[in-house]
Design an enzyme around this catalytic site. Structure first.
Site, PDB file in Angstrom:
ATOM      1  N   ASP A 206       1.044  15.101  12.441  1.00 23.77           N
ATOM      2  CA  ASP A 206      -0.116  15.440  13.268  1.00 23.77           C
ATOM      3  C   ASP A 206       0.090  16.782  13.989  1.00 23.77           C
ATOM      4  O   ASP A 206       1.164  17.034  14.543  1.00 23.77           O
ATOM      5  CB  ASP A 206      -0.293  14.319  14.309  1.00 23.77           C
ATOM      6  N   GLU A 260      17.925  13.216   3.039  1.00 26.50           N
ATOM      7  CA  GLU A 260      19.026  12.253   2.922  1.00 26.50           C
ATOM      8  C   GLU A 260      18.543  10.993   2.186  1.00 26.50           C
ATOM      9  O   GLU A 260      19.340  10.196   1.719  1.00 26.50           O
ATOM     10  CB  GLU A 260      19.512  11.827   4.313  1.00 26.50           C
TER      11      GLU A 260
HETATM   12  O1  ISL Z   1      -7.541  22.964  15.042  1.00 24.07           O
HETATM   13  C1  ISL Z   1      -7.225  22.161  15.813  1.00 24.07           C
HETATM   14  C2  ISL Z   1      -6.322  22.479  16.888  1.00 24.07           C
HETATM   15  O2  ISL Z   1      -5.594  23.565  16.469  1.00 24.07           O
HETATM   16  C3  ISL Z   1      -7.701  20.805  15.721  1.00 24.07           C
HETATM   17  O3  ISL Z   1      -8.488  20.683  14.606  1.00 24.07           O
HETATM   18  C4  ISL Z   1      -6.530  19.851  15.666  1.00 24.07           C
HETATM   19  O4  ISL Z   1      -5.556  20.259  14.778  1.00 24.07           O
HETATM   20  C5  ISL Z   1      -6.968  18.522  15.270  1.00 24.07           C
HETATM   21  O5  ISL Z   1      -7.977  18.081  16.127  1.00 24.07           O
HETATM   22  C6  ISL Z   1      -5.766  17.630  15.411  1.00 24.07           C
HETATM   23  O6  ISL Z   1      -6.104  16.373  14.991  1.00 24.07           O
HETATM   24  C7  ISL Z   1      -5.096  15.420  15.065  1.00 24.07           C
HETATM   25  O7  ISL Z   1      -4.550  15.311  16.343  1.00 24.07           O
HETATM   26  C8  ISL Z   1      -5.431  14.879  17.368  1.00 24.07           C
HETATM   27  C9  ISL Z   1      -6.176  13.608  16.967  1.00 24.07           C
HETATM   28  O8  ISL Z   1      -7.206  13.372  17.869  1.00 24.07           O
HETATM   29  C10 ISL Z   1      -6.756  13.730  15.576  1.00 24.07           C
HETATM   30  O9  ISL Z   1      -7.391  12.544  15.206  1.00 24.07           O
HETATM   31  C11 ISL Z   1      -5.642  14.082  14.658  1.00 24.07           C
HETATM   32  O10 ISL Z   1      -5.997  14.116  13.310  1.00 24.07           O
HETATM   33  C12 ISL Z   1      -4.593  14.642  18.573  1.00 24.07           C
HETATM   34  O11 ISL Z   1      -3.491  13.857  18.229  1.00 24.07           O
END
Ligand code: ISL
Length: 550
Positions: A206, A260
């Protein structure tokens, strides 16, 4: 032998909304396990589960309170072990979602940081700072949360007076970790091992581009800081909170841990919204992450020129770092592609759609979505599907605001609809309560009535249904080894046609017609078509695969 992940098709399960076995209206692990044969029959290679860790669910589980357990809402660790065992028995791999940029505010580390006060080792695991202004009353810098509002929240000191601020690039209940702190690095190596030892086949990572922040947390360009995050990335000016060079050292460390475990090989897939392409490809260097989603493909307008160019560009780019693309059209953060494509090409969609917004042309959206998937599943590389797209599910675009759960909606004071519309529970059986999602008929988000006709049992075995199209494409892709094939442009077609020859174990012509004029198919066996042919020719917004002569 090619590594399994290079050409794998991974199905994203959004656990809250896949299948509810207990009747509380929220999906769970036993519900997923019970439906694994469906995924095997669909023909995917693996599944990725969005987070199932203990969490106060301020951001649907992307706010993790404990990285080594399962939320009671979803089941138990034993349920996870059972899911893994059953999936492996069926020949399916399982990826989990790793959330390293931030924890929940209920994580023991954050609670300890609040209790310990300024300058403590506990606070040093997060990004606490004293505010600006005479009394520290202003946030330490001008950064915005990706969900709207400021990226800083102030906490009281021990004596109850306003004290330091902490950084959260997302919701205030998702404090960012300090990745300069060795304890944070060690902890995540241990978390990786915890799950790899249980047999997990890899992780989707994420916000992979967010972990390291620019030294000193400097202000962002005031003219750019308020842009929506994707536009902020695209504008070409580096941002102090995204894609910092230091992030790559973290992934080199993770790769060493993951390597690993080699039987079978485990995989790391980055969610990295990074532009331009050269910066994006750095995440895919041979000693870093195995995969990174091709969000630029997902965002390409439904026009032949841009689509053709994006496919070629990403194939060439990834080849230069010794790998292949990871294609994707939908996930739990974006408007479903059956809806996105129901607007005129080039429409800039809001983040979620509401009843008062312009509504999509649903039939057109579905027709194009089927064509887009027919293109995607022929392409060399890996592909990720999002639950329900195999049924042709559209976004819920008329959901009442009262039921919305996405923090984006609440943090923007209702300005932005948010992502609930793509997270609606699955319809399994047309005539069952909650269309078979839950035995009691409960559903944490309402399902639109249009889901009835799209239920899996209405489509299984029905020629021409979206479910059968996906099955045909996945079986054909496997049979002809398209995922490991080589792609060249097919000459002789007009500007409105995307035409490729993908040579896997046999050559397959893939055509998408984006123009009004029907297109002649090349001679050969028709393997799959996203729509009816018009007098033997490919109609507008349709795609087909033809097995052609060597
Ligand atoms: O571009 C972005 C920030 O740089 C956003 O698109 C971001 O990368 C995205 O919203 C991240 O999403 C992920 O993390 C979030 C969560 O709410 C989303 O569901 C997940 O996919 C926070 O953990």
């Amino acid at each position: 032998m090619t590594a399994w992940w290079r050409d794998s098709v991974v199905y994203q399960v959004y656990p809250r909304s896949f299948a509810d076995s207990t009747g509380d209206g929220v999906g769970d692990l036993p519900g997923i396990t019970a439906h694994l044969p469906y995924l095997r029959d669909l023909g995917v290679d693996a599944l990725w589960l969005s987070p199932t860790y203990p969490s106060p669910m301020a951001d649907a589980g992307y706010d993790v309170a404990n990285y080594r357990d399962v939320a009671a809402l979803f089941g138990t660790l034993t349920d996870m072990d059972d899911l893994l065992a059953r999936a492996h028995e069926l020949g399916l791999k399982v990826l989990l979602d790793l959330v390293p940029n931030h924890t929940s505010d209920e994580h023991a580390w954050f609670q300890a940081a609040l209790a310990a006060g300024p300058d403590s080792p506990e606070r040093a695991r997060y990004l606490f700072r004293t505010g600006r202004g005479e009394h520290g009353e202003l946030p330490p810098n001008n950064w915005h949360s990706a969900f709207g509002g400021p990226a800083w929240t102030r906490v009281p000191d021990g004596d109850g007076h306003p004290g330091q601020w902490y950084l959260h690039l997302f919701d205030a209940r998702q404090p960012d970790l300090n990745w300069e702190n060795p304890q944070v690095r060690e902890e995540f190596h241990a978390v990786l091992r915890f799950w790899l030892d249980r047999g997990v086949d890899g992780f989707r990572v994420d916000v992979a581009h967010g972990l390291v922040k620019a030294d000193g947390l400097p202000d962002d360009d005031p003219a750019l800081v308020a842009l929506p995050s994707t536009e902020r990335h695209e504008c070409g000016v580096p941002a102090p909170m995204w894609d910092q060079d230091g992030v790559h050292e973290i992934y080199r460390g993770w790769r060493t841990v993951v390597d690993e475990y080699d039987s079978p090989e485990r995989v790391l897939c980055a969610e990295a919204w990074v532009w331009p392409l050269e910066r994006f490809l750095r995440y895919l260097r041979p000693d870093e992450l195995h995969q990174a989603f091709a969000f630029e493909f997902l965002r390409t307008p439904w026009q032949a020129g841009p689509l053709r160019a994006e496919v070629l560009r990403l194939l060439a780019g990834t080849a230069a770092v010794g790998t292949a693309p990871t294609w994707v059209l939908s996930n739990h953060d974006v408007v479903r592609h059956a809806t996105r494509l129901g607007y005129p090409a080039g429409t800039v969609l809001p983040h979620g759609i509401r009843a008062q917004d312009e509504q999509p042309d649903a039939a057109l959206g579905l027709r194009r979505a089927r064509a887009a998937t027919t293109l995607m599943l022929a392409l060399p590389g890996s592909a990720y599907l999002y639950q329900g797209e195999e049924l042709g599910l559209a976004e819920h675009t008329t959901m009442p605001d009262e039921v919305r759960a996405d923090p984006t909606f609440h943090r923007t004071g209702g300005q932005v609809a948010g992502r609930d519309g793509c997270r609606v529970p699955m319809p399994w059986r047309a005539d069952a309560p909650a269309y078979g999602f839950s035995p009691t008929g409960r559903s944490w988000l309402p399902q639109p009535p249009t889901y009835r006709e799209l239920a899996a049992d209405r489509q299984a075995g029905v020629a021409g249904s979206t479910l059968e199209l996906y099955r045909t494409l996945l079986a054909g892709r496997r049979r002809h080894a398209l995922g490991t094939g080589t792609l060249t442009e097919l000459p002789g077609y007009g500007p409105d046609v995307v035409a490729f020859r993908v040579a896997g174990s046999a050559p397959v012509a893939v055509l998408v017609n984006l123009g009004a004029e029907p297109v002649e198919l090349p001679a050969g066996e028709l393997l799959a078509g996203s729509g009816e042919l018009v007098e033997g020719r490919l109609g507008q917004d349709c795609a087909a695969w033809v097995l052609v002569e060597g």
